[in-house]
Design an enzyme around this catalytic site. Structure first.
Site, PDB file in Angstrom:
ATOM      1  CG  ASN A   1      18.406 -10.220  -7.141  1.00 50.78           C
ATOM      2  OD1 ASN A   1      18.646 -11.116  -7.940  1.00 50.78           O
ATOM      3  ND2 ASN A   1      19.356  -9.583  -6.485  1.00 50.78           N
TER       4      ASN A   1
ATOM      5  CG  HIS B   1      27.679  -5.976  -9.426  1.00 49.11           C
ATOM      6  ND1 HIS B   1      26.423  -5.449  -9.586  1.00 49.11           N
ATOM      7  CD2 HIS B   1      27.599  -6.805  -8.346  1.00 49.11           C
ATOM      8  CE1 HIS B   1      25.622  -5.926  -8.652  1.00 49.11           C
ATOM      9  NE2 HIS B   1      26.307  -6.759  -7.889  1.00 49.11           N
TER      10      HIS B   1
ATOM     11  CG  HIS C   1      22.652 -18.302  -4.977  1.00 47.83           C
ATOM     12  ND1 HIS C   1      22.600 -18.122  -3.612  1.00 47.83           N
ATOM     13  CD2 HIS C   1      22.387 -17.096  -5.516  1.00 47.83           C
ATOM     14  CE1 HIS C   1      22.314 -16.864  -3.349  1.00 47.83           C
ATOM     15  NE2 HIS C   1      22.187 -16.213  -4.483  1.00 47.83           N
TER      16      HIS C   1
ATOM     17  CD  GLU D   1      19.681 -14.549  -2.643  1.00 44.84           C
ATOM     18  OE1 GLU D   1      20.534 -14.591  -1.783  1.00 44.84           O
ATOM     19  OE2 GLU D   1      19.939 -14.262  -3.796  1.00 44.84           O
TER      20      GLU D   1
ATOM     21  CG  ASP E   1      25.310 -14.875  -4.185  1.00 44.78           C
ATOM     22  OD1 ASP E   1      24.448 -14.599  -5.035  1.00 44.78           O
ATOM     23  OD2 ASP E   1      25.524 -14.164  -3.187  1.00 44.78           O
TER      24      ASP E   1
ATOM     25  CG  HIS F   1      20.300 -12.518   1.336  1.00 45.06           C
ATOM     26  ND1 HIS F   1      21.083 -12.164   0.285  1.00 45.06           N
ATOM     27  CD2 HIS F   1      20.830 -11.910   2.408  1.00 45.06           C
ATOM     28  CE1 HIS F   1      22.047 -11.377   0.698  1.00 45.06           C
ATOM     29  NE2 HIS F   1      21.911 -11.199   1.987  1.00 45.06           N
TER      30      HIS F   1
ATOM     31  NE  ARG G   1      23.668  -8.852 -11.606  1.00 40.87           N
ATOM     32  CZ  ARG G   1      23.554  -8.918 -10.284  1.00 40.87           C
ATOM     33  NH1 ARG G   1      22.385  -9.023  -9.703  1.00 40.87           N
ATOM     34  NH2 ARG G   1      24.631  -8.866  -9.524  1.00 40.87           N
TER      35      ARG G   1
ATOM     36  CG  HIS H   1      22.066 -12.968  -8.516  1.00 40.45           C
ATOM     37  ND1 HIS H   1      20.878 -12.543  -7.973  1.00 40.45           N
ATOM     38  CD2 HIS H   1      22.737 -13.576  -7.508  1.00 40.45           C
ATOM     39  CE1 HIS H   1      20.838 -12.871  -6.677  1.00 40.45           C
ATOM     40  NE2 HIS H   1      21.959 -13.509  -6.376  1.00 40.45           N
TER      41      HIS H   1
ATOM     42  CG  HIS I   1      24.464 -16.013   0.296  1.00 42.72           C
ATOM     43  ND1 HIS I   1      23.703 -15.611   1.353  1.00 42.72           N
ATOM     44  CD2 HIS I   1      23.987 -15.373  -0.805  1.00 42.72           C
ATOM     45  CE1 HIS I   1      22.793 -14.769   0.902  1.00 42.72           C
ATOM     46  NE2 HIS I   1      22.941 -14.616  -0.381  1.00 42.72           N
TER      47      HIS I   1
END
Ligand code: DOR
Ligand code: ZN
Length: 403
Positions: A85, A273, A51, A143, A269, A172, A55, A53, A207
């Protein structure tokens, strides 16, 4: 190549030799003439983080496949499952394959990608899966957010899709109505969503943050994933602590940790950012580099056992997502190995990490980082030096590159 030392084999630490040919473990012996000896530390299977991300695309300033996979390598991870996502999101075969091709050029470690499910593509999801799977196997659809920007579906759509495809669907689970009711998303949002989803069918729940939801999933045929942040951090104690689902009370955190054996998978997860974005309230924590080191520190402190950890960070992820050859140190599997020295405990510092996020919620936490990492038999990381190039990673399961 013959590697000797202490290693994790069938739930215990043994001393002997791992014989590797063409990246595959071909034999495990008590005695052999090794050409590589680790007299210090223990050789563990490298981790799988199902899991993350990563980006990229329009959010490359937060993370790219290249920077995320490098960060993963430094944390002893050999394979990730990236989430759809992105901006733009991964919701059709064109963009799915574009991202896979990008990963083939840029990923340091092995890479797999989930396909996004939305209200819009839900009617064609079967066709999209089939089209992609002519070239590459999709580990899961998800997800899936019950409500989240572009990737969102209703319970009804989820039900219809569950009936149409056999594939693992990762959810999720936070109820879209209940998360709107209060400033901080309440526990009930997760508990209600999990209950409703379980009444629809079997899912992989991302999660899970509440002991109540974990218990419900444990008593079903679905799978539960937990994250280091919900196991180690609690509400109000972390700067930039916004994440979905939220950190819970200290009492719930301890209860979740106490019930860790009910979870099937530990995943990070990894949701990078930048500090600027965090100041604006962006939810999510970077974590792919620290997941294995933090968990190994819990092993060192006797909070969890090594077999329990390996089960949830290597063996179950490989089984649930069907990553053949990734399920640990065993004849026939890839030689994905990470050497850890439990006597070398390091404090986590953001400046030492490799994600573009540039910060960590675990600043100052004790952790055990890998000294050496082998990816498919190749020494990829050695005492902080990266010895492979970007693009070394293969996209999941297929040995062939997609052109
Ligand atoms: O806090 C989160 N951030 N939770 C998620 O599930 C998504 C993630 C993100 O993509 O930033
Ligand atoms: Zn996520």
């Amino acid at each position: 190549m013959i590697i000797s030392g202490k290693f994790f084999y069938r739930n215990r630490i043994v001393e002997g030799c791992i014989v590797v040919e063409d990246g595959i473990i071909v034999d495990i012996r008590r005695n052999a003439r090794p050409n590589l000896e680790f007299s210090r530390g223990v050789i563990l299977p490298a981790g799988i983080d199902v899991h993350v991300h990563f980006r990229d695309f329009k959010e490359s300033y937060k993370e790219t496949i290249e920077s995320g996979s490098l960060s993963a390598l430094y944390g002893g991870i050999c394979l990730v499952v990236d989430q759809p996502n992105t901006n733009p999101p991964v919701t059709d075969s064109e963009i799915y394959l574009e991202r896979i091709r990008k990963a083939e050029k840029e990923s340091f470690i092995d890479y797999a990608l989930n396909l996004g499910l939305t209200e819009e593509n839900s009617g064609k999801i079967r066709e999209i899966v089939e089209e992609i799977e002519e070239l590459v196997r999709i580990p899961a659809v998800g997800e899936v957010f019950l409500q989240h920007r572009t990737i969102q579906v209703s319970y009804e759509t989820l039900k219809s899709v569950r009936g149409q495809i056999e594939k693992l669907i990762t959810v999720h689970a936070e109820d879209p109505v209940l998360i709107e009711r209060e400033d901080v998303r309440p526990k009930e949002a997760e508990i209600t969503a999990v209950r409703k989803c379980l009444s629809i069918g079997n899912f992989y729940f991302c999660h899970v943050s509440t002991p109540e939801a974990l218990n419900m999933i444990y008593n079903s045929k679905s799978f539960a994933e937990v994250t280091p942040h919900h196991l180690l951090l609690s509400m109000g104690k972390v700067e930039f602590g916004r994440v979905n689902p939220p950190l819970r009370s200290e009492k719930d955190r301890i209860e979740l940790l106490r019930n860790l054996s009910k979870a099937d998978v530990i995943a990070s997860d990894h949701a990078p950012h930048t500090i600027e974005d965090k100041k604006e309230g962006a939810p999510g924590f970077p974590g792919v580099e620290t997941i294995y080191p933090l968990m190994l520190n819990l092993v060192r402190k006797g909070v969890i056992s090594l077999p329990d950890l390996i089960q949830r960070i290597v063996i179950n992820p490989a089984k649930i997502f069907r990553f053949d050859r990734y399920s640990g140190i065993e004849v026939g599997n890839y030689a994905n190995l990470a050497v850890f020295d439990f006597s070398e405990v390091r404090k986590i510092k953001a400046k030492d990490l490799h994600s573009k996020a540039g910060w960590t919620p675990y600043e100052g936490f004790e952790a055990i980082f890998p000294k050496v990492v082998f990816l498919r038999g190749v020494r990829a990381l050695d005492e902080g030096d990266v010895l492979i190039d970007r693009g070394f990673g293969q996209t999941c399961i297929t040995n062939t590159k997609i052109t």
